[in-house]
Design a protein around this motif. Structure first.
Motif, short mmCIF file in Angstrom:
data_model
loop_
_atom_site.label_atom_id
_atom_site.label_comp_id
_atom_site.label_asym_id
_atom_site.label_seq_id
_atom_site.Cartn_x
_atom_site.Cartn_y
_atom_site.Cartn_z
N ARG A 54 0.84 -1.19 0.00
CA ARG A 54 0.00 0.00 0.00
C ARG A 54 0.88 1.25 0.00
O ARG A 54 1.95 1.27 0.60
CB ARG A 54 -0.93 0.01 1.21
N ARG A 55 0.38 2.26 -0.64
CA ARG A 55 1.13 3.50 -0.81
C ARG A 55 1.50 4.14 0.52
O ARG A 55 2.57 4.73 0.65
CB ARG A 55 0.29 4.45 -1.65
N PHE A 56 0.63 4.06 1.50
CA PHE A 56 0.86 4.74 2.77
C PHE A 56 1.31 3.79 3.87
O PHE A 56 1.13 4.07 5.05
CB PHE A 56 -0.38 5.51 3.19
N VAL A 57 1.91 2.68 3.48
CA VAL A 57 2.50 1.75 4.45
C VAL A 57 3.98 1.60 4.11
O VAL A 57 4.33 1.28 2.98
CB VAL A 57 1.80 0.37 4.41
N ASN A 58 4.81 1.89 5.07
CA ASN A 58 6.26 1.73 4.89
C ASN A 58 6.70 0.45 5.59
O ASN A 58 6.23 0.15 6.68
CB ASN A 58 6.99 2.93 5.50
N VAL A 59 7.56 -0.29 4.92
CA VAL A 59 8.07 -1.53 5.49
C VAL A 59 9.59 -1.50 5.43
O VAL A 59 10.18 -1.12 4.41
CB VAL A 59 7.53 -2.77 4.74
N TYR A 60 10.19 -1.89 6.54
CA TYR A 60 11.65 -1.93 6.65
C TYR A 60 12.09 -3.33 7.03
O TYR A 60 11.45 -3.98 7.85
CB TYR A 60 12.13 -0.95 7.73
N VAL A 61 13.18 -3.79 6.43
CA VAL A 61 13.85 -5.01 6.84
C VAL A 61 15.13 -4.54 7.50
O VAL A 61 15.98 -3.90 6.84
CB VAL A 61 14.14 -5.96 5.67
N ASN A 62 15.23 -4.79 8.79
CA ASN A 62 16.26 -4.17 9.61
C ASN A 62 16.09 -2.66 9.44
O ASN A 62 15.02 -2.16 9.73
CB ASN A 62 17.65 -4.72 9.32
N ASP A 63 17.06 -1.94 8.95
CA ASP A 63 16.89 -0.50 8.79
C ASP A 63 16.72 -0.07 7.34
O ASP A 63 16.79 1.12 7.02
CB ASP A 63 18.11 0.23 9.38
N ASP A 64 16.48 -1.04 6.46
CA ASP A 64 16.41 -0.74 5.03
C ASP A 64 14.97 -0.68 4.54
O ASP A 64 14.19 -1.62 4.71
CB ASP A 64 17.17 -1.81 4.23
N ASP A 65 14.61 0.44 3.90
CA ASP A 65 13.30 0.63 3.31
C ASP A 65 13.16 -0.33 2.12
O ASP A 65 13.95 -0.25 1.17
CB ASP A 65 13.15 2.08 2.86
N VAL A 66 12.17 -1.21 2.15
CA VAL A 66 12.05 -2.22 1.10
C VAL A 66 11.74 -1.63 -0.26
O VAL A 66 11.99 -2.27 -1.28
CB VAL A 66 11.01 -3.31 1.45
N ARG A 67 11.24 -0.42 -0.31
CA ARG A 67 10.96 0.21 -1.61
C ARG A 67 12.26 0.41 -2.40
O ARG A 67 12.23 0.51 -3.63
CB ARG A 67 10.24 1.53 -1.43
N PHE A 68 13.39 0.45 -1.71
CA PHE A 68 14.69 0.62 -2.36
C PHE A 68 15.50 -0.68 -2.33
O PHE A 68 16.66 -0.69 -2.75
CB PHE A 68 15.48 1.74 -1.68
N GLU A 69 14.88 -1.75 -1.84
CA GLU A 69 15.60 -3.03 -1.69
C GLU A 69 14.88 -4.19 -2.39
O GLU A 69 15.04 -5.33 -2.01
CB GLU A 69 15.77 -3.37 -0.20
N GLY A 70 14.04 -3.87 -3.36
CA GLY A 70 13.37 -4.92 -4.12
C GLY A 70 11.90 -5.10 -3.81
O GLY A 70 11.28 -6.04 -4.29
N GLY A 71 11.32 -4.23 -3.00
CA GLY A 71 9.89 -4.32 -2.70
C GLY A 71 9.54 -5.65 -2.05
O GLY A 71 10.20 -6.09 -1.11
N LEU A 72 8.53 -6.30 -2.56
CA LEU A 72 8.09 -7.57 -1.99
C LEU A 72 9.12 -8.67 -2.16
O LEU A 72 9.07 -9.69 -1.47
CB LEU A 72 6.75 -8.00 -2.60
N GLN A 73 10.08 -8.47 -3.06
CA GLN A 73 11.14 -9.46 -3.25
C GLN A 73 12.36 -9.18 -2.38
O GLN A 73 13.38 -9.88 -2.48
CB GLN A 73 11.53 -9.55 -4.73
N ALA A 74 12.28 -8.17 -1.52
CA ALA A 74 13.39 -7.85 -0.62
C ALA A 74 13.72 -9.07 0.24
O ALA A 74 12.82 -9.74 0.75
CB ALA A 74 13.03 -6.66 0.27
N ALA A 75 14.99 -9.34 0.38
CA ALA A 75 15.43 -10.48 1.19
C ALA A 75 15.14 -10.23 2.67
O ALA A 75 15.27 -9.11 3.16
CB ALA A 75 16.92 -10.72 0.99
N THR A 76 14.73 -11.29 3.35
CA THR A 76 14.49 -11.24 4.79
C THR A 76 15.35 -12.32 5.44
O THR A 76 14.90 -13.44 5.66
CB THR A 76 13.00 -11.45 5.12
N PRO A 77 16.60 -11.99 5.74
CA PRO A 77 17.52 -12.97 6.31
C PRO A 77 17.05 -13.49 7.66
O PRO A 77 16.31 -12.82 8.38
CB PRO A 77 18.84 -12.21 6.45
#
Length: 91
Positions: A54-77
Motif C-alpha cells: 500500500r502506498r501509505f504503508v512503509n516496510v523496513y527489513v532491519n533499517d532498510d526501506d524495502v521500496r529501495f531493496e526490491g519491494g516484496l522481493q526484498a530479502a528477509t535474512p
C-alpha cells in the motif's frame, strides 16, 4: 528464514494485541503470506487489491526501506527485524 515482525498499534487487533510476532520467509512476500496464515486479515491492510505494498504503508527489513531493496522481493535474512509503519500525514 524466521524473522520478527513489529506490528503497529493500528494492526494489533489482528495479532491479539501483540506488538511483535514471528513469521517465516526468505522474501518480504513470503513473510507477509506467513503473517496472513497466522493472523488472517493482516495482509489486506499491508497490500493493495493488486498485491502491491500500500502506498501509505512503509516496510523496513532491519533499517532498510524495502521500496529501495526490491519491494516484496526484498530479502528477509534469518533473524531479521521487519517493521510495518503506517505513514502519518497531516498538517
Amino acid at each position: 528464514m524466521s524473522v520478527n515482525v513489529r506490528i503497529p498499534t493500528i494492526l494489533r487487533t489482528y495479532t491479539g494485541g501483540r506488538a511483535e510476532v514471528p513469521a517465516e520467509g526468505a522474501t518480504l512476500a513470503e513473510v507477509i503470506a506467513s503473517l496472513e496464515d497466522s493472523h488472517p486479515g493482516i495482509a489486506a491492510r499491508v497490500l493493495d487489491d493488486e498485491g502491491r505494498l500500500r502506498r501509505f504503508v512503509n516496510v523496513y527489513v532491519n533499517d532498510d526501506d524495502v521500496r529501495f531493496e526490491g519491494g516484496l522481493q526484498a530479502a528477509t535474512p534469518d533473524g531479521a527485524g521487519v517493521s510495518i509503519i503506517p505513514a502519518v500525514a497531516g498538517g
